[in-house]
Design a protein around this motif. Structure first.
Motif, PDB file in Angstrom:
ATOM      1  N   ASN A 248      17.995  -8.500  11.637  1.00  0.00           N
ATOM      2  CA  ASN A 248      18.532  -8.300  12.986  1.00  0.00           C
ATOM      3  C   ASN A 248      18.856  -6.818  13.202  1.00  0.00           C
ATOM      4  O   ASN A 248      20.014  -6.407  13.177  1.00  0.00           O
ATOM      5  CB  ASN A 248      19.772  -9.179  13.166  1.00  0.00           C
ATOM      6  N   VAL A 249      17.813  -6.031  13.434  1.00  0.00           N
ATOM      7  CA  VAL A 249      17.994  -4.578  13.548  1.00  0.00           C
ATOM      8  C   VAL A 249      18.908  -4.224  14.713  1.00  0.00           C
ATOM      9  O   VAL A 249      19.759  -3.325  14.604  1.00  0.00           O
ATOM     10  CB  VAL A 249      16.633  -3.879  13.695  1.00  0.00           C
ATOM     11  N   HIS A 250      18.755  -4.901  15.824  1.00  0.00           N
ATOM     12  CA  HIS A 250      19.574  -4.587  16.990  1.00  0.00           C
ATOM     13  C   HIS A 250      21.048  -4.871  16.698  1.00  0.00           C
ATOM     14  O   HIS A 250      21.932  -4.077  17.045  1.00  0.00           O
ATOM     15  CB  HIS A 250      19.110  -5.395  18.194  1.00  0.00           C
ATOM     16  N   GLY A 251      21.309  -6.005  16.047  1.00  0.00           N
ATOM     17  CA  GLY A 251      22.676  -6.323  15.669  1.00  0.00           C
ATOM     18  C   GLY A 251      23.220  -5.366  14.629  1.00  0.00           C
ATOM     19  O   GLY A 251      24.392  -4.977  14.671  1.00  0.00           O
ATOM     20  N   ILE A 252      22.371  -4.975  13.670  1.00  0.00           N
ATOM     21  CA  ILE A 252      22.799  -4.037  12.625  1.00  0.00           C
ATOM     22  C   ILE A 252      23.150  -2.685  13.230  1.00  0.00           C
ATOM     23  O   ILE A 252      24.100  -2.019  12.783  1.00  0.00           O
ATOM     24  CB  ILE A 252      21.704  -3.907  11.551  1.00  0.00           C
ATOM     25  N   ALA A 253      22.434  -2.272  14.255  1.00  0.00           N
ATOM     26  CA  ALA A 253      22.782  -1.028  14.955  1.00  0.00           C
ATOM     27  C   ALA A 253      24.180  -1.135  15.560  1.00  0.00           C
ATOM     28  O   ALA A 253      24.969  -0.173  15.514  1.00  0.00           O
ATOM     29  CB  ALA A 253      21.751  -0.727  16.033  1.00  0.00           C
ATOM     30  N   GLY A 254      24.492  -2.288  16.130  1.00  0.00           N
ATOM     31  CA  GLY A 254      25.842  -2.508  16.661  1.00  0.00           C
ATOM     32  C   GLY A 254      26.882  -2.546  15.556  1.00  0.00           C
ATOM     33  O   GLY A 254      27.991  -2.010  15.703  1.00  0.00           O
ATOM     34  N   LEU A 255      26.539  -3.186  14.435  1.00  0.00           N
ATOM     35  CA  LEU A 255      27.454  -3.231  13.292  1.00  0.00           C
ATOM     36  C   LEU A 255      27.738  -1.828  12.767  1.00  0.00           C
ATOM     37  O   LEU A 255      28.883  -1.495  12.442  1.00  0.00           O
ATOM     38  CB  LEU A 255      26.849  -4.102  12.185  1.00  0.00           C
ATOM     39  N   LEU A 256      26.700  -1.011  12.695  1.00  0.00           N
ATOM     40  CA  LEU A 256      26.874   0.378  12.267  1.00  0.00           C
ATOM     41  C   LEU A 256      27.865   1.098  13.182  1.00  0.00           C
ATOM     42  O   LEU A 256      28.752   1.829  12.708  1.00  0.00           O
ATOM     43  CB  LEU A 256      25.529   1.091  12.258  1.00  0.00           C
ATOM     44  N   ALA A 257      27.743   0.885  14.481  1.00  0.00           N
ATOM     45  CA  ALA A 257      28.662   1.513  15.429  1.00  0.00           C
ATOM     46  C   ALA A 257      30.092   1.013  15.219  1.00  0.00           C
ATOM     47  O   ALA A 257      31.054   1.776  15.334  1.00  0.00           O
ATOM     48  CB  ALA A 257      28.207   1.242  16.861  1.00  0.00           C
ATOM     49  N   GLY A 258      30.231  -0.269  14.893  1.00  0.00           N
ATOM     50  CA  GLY A 258      31.559  -0.814  14.618  1.00  0.00           C
ATOM     51  C   GLY A 258      32.183  -0.186  13.384  1.00  0.00           C
ATOM     52  O   GLY A 258      33.382   0.143  13.368  1.00  0.00           O
ATOM     53  N   ILE A 259      31.380  -0.021  12.326  1.00  0.00           N
ATOM     54  CA  ILE A 259      31.885   0.601  11.100  1.00  0.00           C
ATOM     55  C   ILE A 259      32.244   2.062  11.344  1.00  0.00           C
ATOM     56  O   ILE A 259      33.252   2.565  10.833  1.00  0.00           O
ATOM     57  CB  ILE A 259      30.852   0.453   9.978  1.00  0.00           C
ATOM     58  N   GLU A 260      31.440   2.744  12.146  1.00  0.00           N
ATOM     59  CA  GLU A 260      31.749   4.138  12.472  1.00  0.00           C
ATOM     60  C   GLU A 260      33.046   4.237  13.284  1.00  0.00           C
ATOM     61  O   GLU A 260      33.816   5.195  13.121  1.00  0.00           O
ATOM     62  CB  GLU A 260      30.581   4.770  13.217  1.00  0.00           C
ATOM     63  N   PHE A 261      33.306   3.243  14.123  1.00  0.00           N
ATOM     64  CA  PHE A 261      34.586   3.204  14.830  1.00  0.00           C
ATOM     65  C   PHE A 261      35.741   3.088  13.841  1.00  0.00           C
ATOM     66  O   PHE A 261      36.775   3.768  13.989  1.00  0.00           O
ATOM     67  CB  PHE A 261      34.622   2.032  15.810  1.00  0.00           C
ATOM     68  N   ILE A 262      35.581   2.257  12.824  1.00  0.00           N
ATOM     69  CA  ILE A 262      36.620   2.106  11.797  1.00  0.00           C
ATOM     70  C   ILE A 262      36.819   3.416  11.043  1.00  0.00           C
ATOM     71  O   ILE A 262      37.953   3.837  10.795  1.00  0.00           O
ATOM     72  CB  ILE A 262      36.249   0.965  10.826  1.00  0.00           C
ATOM     73  N   GLU A 263      35.714   4.077  10.704  1.00  0.00           N
ATOM     74  CA  GLU A 263      35.811   5.368  10.008  1.00  0.00           C
ATOM     75  C   GLU A 263      36.558   6.390  10.864  1.00  0.00           C
ATOM     76  O   GLU A 263      37.425   7.121  10.364  1.00  0.00           O
ATOM     77  CB  GLU A 263      34.416   5.889   9.692  1.00  0.00           C
ATOM     78  N   ASP A 264      36.212   6.447  12.131  1.00  0.00           N
ATOM     79  CA  ASP A 264      36.822   7.441  13.017  1.00  0.00           C
ATOM     80  C   ASP A 264      38.301   7.143  13.268  1.00  0.00           C
ATOM     81  O   ASP A 264      39.127   8.068  13.368  1.00  0.00           O
ATOM     82  CB  ASP A 264      36.076   7.487  14.353  1.00  0.00           C
ATOM     83  N   THR A 265      38.628   5.855  13.395  1.00  0.00           N
ATOM     84  CA  THR A 265      40.009   5.461  13.704  1.00  0.00           C
ATOM     85  C   THR A 265      40.883   5.492  12.457  1.00  0.00           C
ATOM     86  O   THR A 265      42.045   5.919  12.508  1.00  0.00           O
ATOM     87  CB  THR A 265      40.029   4.048  14.322  1.00  0.00           C
ATOM     88  N   GLY A 266      40.337   5.022  11.340  1.00  0.00           N
ATOM     89  CA  GLY A 266      41.082   4.939  10.087  1.00  0.00           C
ATOM     90  C   GLY A 266      41.498   3.514   9.792  1.00  0.00           C
ATOM     91  O   GLY A 266      42.190   2.882  10.619  1.00  0.00           O
ATOM     92  N   ILE A 267      41.083   3.004   8.657  1.00  0.00           N
ATOM     93  CA  ILE A 267      41.369   1.613   8.317  1.00  0.00           C
ATOM     94  C   ILE A 267      42.867   1.372   8.184  1.00  0.00           C
ATOM     95  O   ILE A 267      43.371   0.297   8.555  1.00  0.00           O
ATOM     96  CB  ILE A 267      40.601   1.210   7.031  1.00  0.00           C
TER      97      ILE A 267
END
Length: 378
Positions: A248-267
């Motif tokens: 699911n490449v399209h979904g994985i692209a969205g997942l990547l964006a979600g993880i990058e949000f976590i990185e930027d915000t801070g876990i």
């Protein structure tokens, strides 16, 4: 609407997640299936996602991250592909049916299982668990956090037990990935299963399985892999070994964006906010007459979940009233956690679950507390 059902799926998602999915649909092809730009761009996007996930869980090799449709598929891969007749595995009463049902299925093939019970607060007895290890025990399989009580497992302690007894440690991180730090090395985790659509903020239909280099899993699915196409055998190299078919490449692209949000915000910032809201909610309702709360609140080490009932009312009726009258979304019923409900004595009534997100507010929590006070008085 006030949304308190984040343990089921997080809502809303960060805006960049939807944007990433939209862009992927319009710009990406099938990864590892061609040397043209659309395919190569897809391959790069997927590999970047593997790298981010490997970094999140401290896994050395990004190629040991295989994408699945959700944690259920990941757990099926891990459980059905790792054991044979007369092997013994240990799990707990905290588990979701995504663990329990595959285990029940392999039991029919001669795999022996032990399920460690929990007390009335939903707490696990680690001594009983370790005492249950036998000569033919191969693995301990457990969730990191109960999706019903919010109680956390001490994965470092459990991982050390597995290491000391030379057992596989298989972790279901569905409720904690993206909120709590998980270190596959420090916690001695051999196989980690996660879903993308909860606290990783990805789309539904995304998930994965992370394995260390010593793990060998018989694939749940075989077929097209984009590699070794003339071989009658499915490739045994990762990630192709566990990724038959187009992912699911399209979904994985969205997942990547979600993880990058976590990185930027801070876990840590995300977790602190969610737990602050949980404690505000818990302290606001714990003394309301007729309300019973489940789980262990004597420790700050817990997932941001509060499950409750009002007297003997059916949990579904309470949840429906919260939705209809107060526009508050919660989850009621069994939560796919039958053994946990038996431990709590709620198998007939179920429970109303409130689960909190980084995007919830203190004002929303106050509204929920007021609603429960009114329902308790009615």
């Amino acid at each position: 609407m006030i949304y308190f059902d984040n343990a089921a799926t997080s809502f809303p998602k960060p805006p960049q997640v939807a944007k990433a999915v939209f862009n992927a649909i319009n710009t990406l092809g099938n990864p590892s299936r061609g040397s043209y730009k659309l395919s190569l761009d897809a391959s790069r996007k997927v590999y970047t996602a593997r790298e981010k996930i490997a970094k999140l869980f401290n896994l050395d090799n990004p190629l040991n991250v295989a994408f699945t449709s959700n944690a259920t598929e990941s757990l099926n891969i891990a459980i059905k592909g790792s054991f044979k007749a007369n092997d013994h595995i240990i799990t707990t009463a905290m588990e979701h049916n995504s663990v329990l049902r595959p285990i029940y299925e392999i039991r029919k093939n001669g795999v022996q299982i032990s399920i460690i019970k929990c007390d009335k607060k939903g707490l696990l007895d680690y001594y009983e668990l370790e005492n249950g290890i036998k000569e033919n025990t191969k693995a301990i399989i457990c969730t990191h956090a109960s999706n019903l009580t919010g109680n956390l497992i001490d994965i470092k302690k459990l991982g050390k037990i597995c290491k000391d007894h030379n057992l596989l440690f298989i972790l279901d991180a569905s409720q904690t990935a993206g909120v709590f730090p998980i270190d596959m090395k420090a916690d001695y985790i051999d196989i980690l299963c996660f879903t993308g659509h909860k606290s990783l903020y990805g789309p539904q239909g995304t998930g994965g399985i992370c394995i260390n280099d010593t793990v060998n899993i018989v694939p749940l699915k075989t077929g097209g892999s984009g590699s070794f196409s003339f071989s009658q055998q499915h490739p045994n190299t990762m990630p192709d070994a566990l990724e038959a078919g187009t992912i699911n490449v399209h979904g994985i692209a969205g997942l990547l964006a979600g993880i990058e949000f976590i990185e930027d915000t801070g876990i840590d910032k995300i977790r602190d906010h969610e737990l602050k809201l949980m404690w505000q909610f818990y302290n606001g309702i714990k003394d309301i007459p007729r309300i019973k709360i489940y789980g262990d609140f004597s420790t700050t080490l817990r997932s941001p979940i509060v499950s409750l009932n009002i007297d003997s009312y059916d949990s579904k009726d309470i949840s429906q009233e919260l939705a209809d009258t107060y526009d508050i979304a919660t989850r009621a019923g069994a939560h796919c956690a039958p053994l946990m409900h038996k431990a709590l004595g709620t198998e007939n009534q179920g429970a109303v679950r409130f689960s909190f997100s980084y995007f919830n507010t203190s004002e929303e929590v106050d509204i929920a507390i007021s609603a429960l006070k009114k329902l308790s008085d009615s």
